[in-house]
Design an enzyme around this catalytic site. Structure first.
Site, mmCIF file in Angstrom:
data_model
loop_
_atom_site.group_PDB
_atom_site.id
_atom_site.type_symbol
_atom_site.label_atom_id
_atom_site.label_comp_id
_atom_site.label_asym_id
_atom_site.label_seq_id
_atom_site.Cartn_x
_atom_site.Cartn_y
_atom_site.Cartn_z
ATOM 1 C CE LYS A 189 -23.887 -2.528 37.683
ATOM 2 N NZ LYS A 189 -24.100 -3.980 37.610
ATOM 3 C CG ASP B 48 -21.320 -3.995 40.515
ATOM 4 O OD1 ASP B 48 -20.112 -3.697 40.484
ATOM 5 O OD2 ASP B 48 -21.934 -4.392 39.513
#
Length: 446
Positions: free
Chosen positions: A119, A159
């Site tokens: 991430k 995202d």
């Protein structure tokens, strides 16, 4: 172990919350297999393989120098190359990214696809910035990130705050720097290597998962009323698929408040919400100007931010952000005899809220299982890029349904095997941890 983890990671509340939930679920595995303890598999899983932080320097439209901080947390590569989104938001911290990367590790394992987990992102806020400013930031961000990614190394996706526009700017910069056209980012436009239904995937997958949950009880979404928090891509496309399956969304929200339309949000009304939120970047409050029968409740600045959960409905889908649904909101859902709660966001329930929901004997699915549609389509995009072929929208949608059905099956089987029948939280954590841990042990202590 949790005490030591807290001492080692002070102030990282989101990461510690995710780590503790998983630890509680995997106790049966740890008791069964002493090798997991002796090789400290969970301790190793909690420590990312690599954390990269870097400076991002760029010029705004006033020719002033701006400085942001960029991150990439490469959590685990035991079952495949690192895979996970990039988030641009002033709320991005290392704790948030470590929690997301840990969740991603188990989520990617649940899909059955060969994906590791990562991430990343930056504390950059794209809101209020011009396209040129966003382009310059993305190019500056990729000027550093390109050193650490590749189609067999780490494949980032979008995202929060990173959509097709941002992916395009970063992909263009990567291509220029490397002089290669490779599938190093997913979420690309369909005209230049992207897959159909990528932006719809998380929302669609969430509803597919909920349908599978209800099927276990000879039920379906047909005729069910739904609360869907948020009004971004996940929320809007969850609503779209829910409507297609015969459900009736009655409440949606944004950071300022929420709307309640007891007559139901149909396809026409949802198109209006899409225009407000995705095209005009407006506030959901304006929905009530078009549809007078709807009610708007402002929550910004209110200590009780979860009043949307007081709306009576059959199903609830928290799709906005982490820890949006607190203990009071969970109690409201239980009191209203809500049948099903499936998470569209990552860890949208606080630890106390999750415990209330589990004790409430309702159907409850954690985000690492129910919102895995996004990464599923990212993997499908990677496959298409490697093969040099592109599937139709219908073919991709069918593959998404297959993945969500597989995740649902994996959760239930793991939960039953370890005496937690019907417990999706335990099942998701156990299955994901077991798969990653077996790969880690097979590859030695590295």
């Amino acid at each position: 172990m949790i005490k030591q983890l807290k001492e080692k990671n002070p102030g990282e509340d989101e990461f510690l919350q995710a780590a503790e939930e998983i630890y509680e679920s995997i106790q049966p595995l740890l008791k069964e297999n002493q090798q997991l303890k002796s090789e400290k598999i969970y301790e190793r899983m909690l420590e990312p393989e690599r954390i990269i932080t870097f400076r991002v320097t760029w010029l705004d439209d006033n020719n002033e120098v701006q400085v942001n901080r960029g991150y990439r947390v490469q959590a685990n590569s035991a079952i495949g190359p690192y895979k996970g989104g990039l988030r641009f938001s002033p709320l991005v911290t290392l704790s948030v990214l470590k929690f997301l990367a840990l969740e991603q590790t188990l989520k990617n394992a649940l899909t059955g696809l060969p994906l590791g987990a990562a991430k990343g992102g930056a504390d950059f806020d794209p809101k209020g910035r011009s396209d040129k400013e966003i382009m310059r930031f993305c190019q500056a961000f990729m000027l550093e990130l390109h050193r650490h990614i590749g189609h067999q190394i780490d494949v980032p996706a979008g995202d929060m705050g990173v959509g097709e526009r941002e992916i395009g700017y970063m992909f263009g910069a990567f291509k220029k720097i490397k002089n290669k056209f490779t599938g190093v980012l997913t979420g690309k436009g369909t005209m230049w290597g992207g897959s159909y239904i990528r932006k719809e995937a998380t929302g669609y997958g969430l509803i597919y998962f909920a349908q599978e949950m209800l099927k276990q009880h000879d039920d379906s979404l047909e005729g069910k009323t739904c609360i869907i928090s948020g009004s971004g891509n996940v929320s809007i496309f969850a609503a779209e698929k829910a409507i297609a399956m015969g459900a009736k969304p009655v409440a949606m929200s944004d950071s300022s408040g929420f709307i309640v339309d007891k007559e139901g949000i149909d396809e026409e009304k949802l198109e209006h919400i899409k225009k407000i939120k995705l095209e005009d970047k407006g506030r959901i409050q304006t929905y009530c100007e078009q549809y007078k029968e709807a009610e708007y409740v402002e929550t910004k600045g209110d200590k009780n931010k979860n009043t949307i959960w007081q709306v009576k409905a059959d199903c609830a889908f928290p799709c906005a952000t982490q820890n949006e649904l607190d203990e009071n909101g969970a109690k409201s859902l239980v009191e209203n005899n809500t049948l099903l709660i499936a998470e569209g966001a990552n860890m949208p329930c606080t630890a106390n809220a999750a415990k209330v929901l589990q004790k409430g004997k309702m159907l409850y699915a954690p985000g690492k299982a129910s919102n895995a549609g996004g990464v599923a389509i990212s993997a499908i995009e990677m496959t298409q890029n490697s093969m040099g072929v592109y599937w139709t929208k219908e073919e991709v949608d069918d593959k998404l349904l297959e993945v969500m059905q597989r995740i649902h099956k994996n959760c239930l089987q793991a939960a039953k095997e370890y005496g937690k029948e019907g417990d999706y939280v335990s099942g998701a954590n156990i299955y994901g941890f077991k798969k990653v841990s077996e790969a880690m042990m097979a590859q030695g202590v590295i």
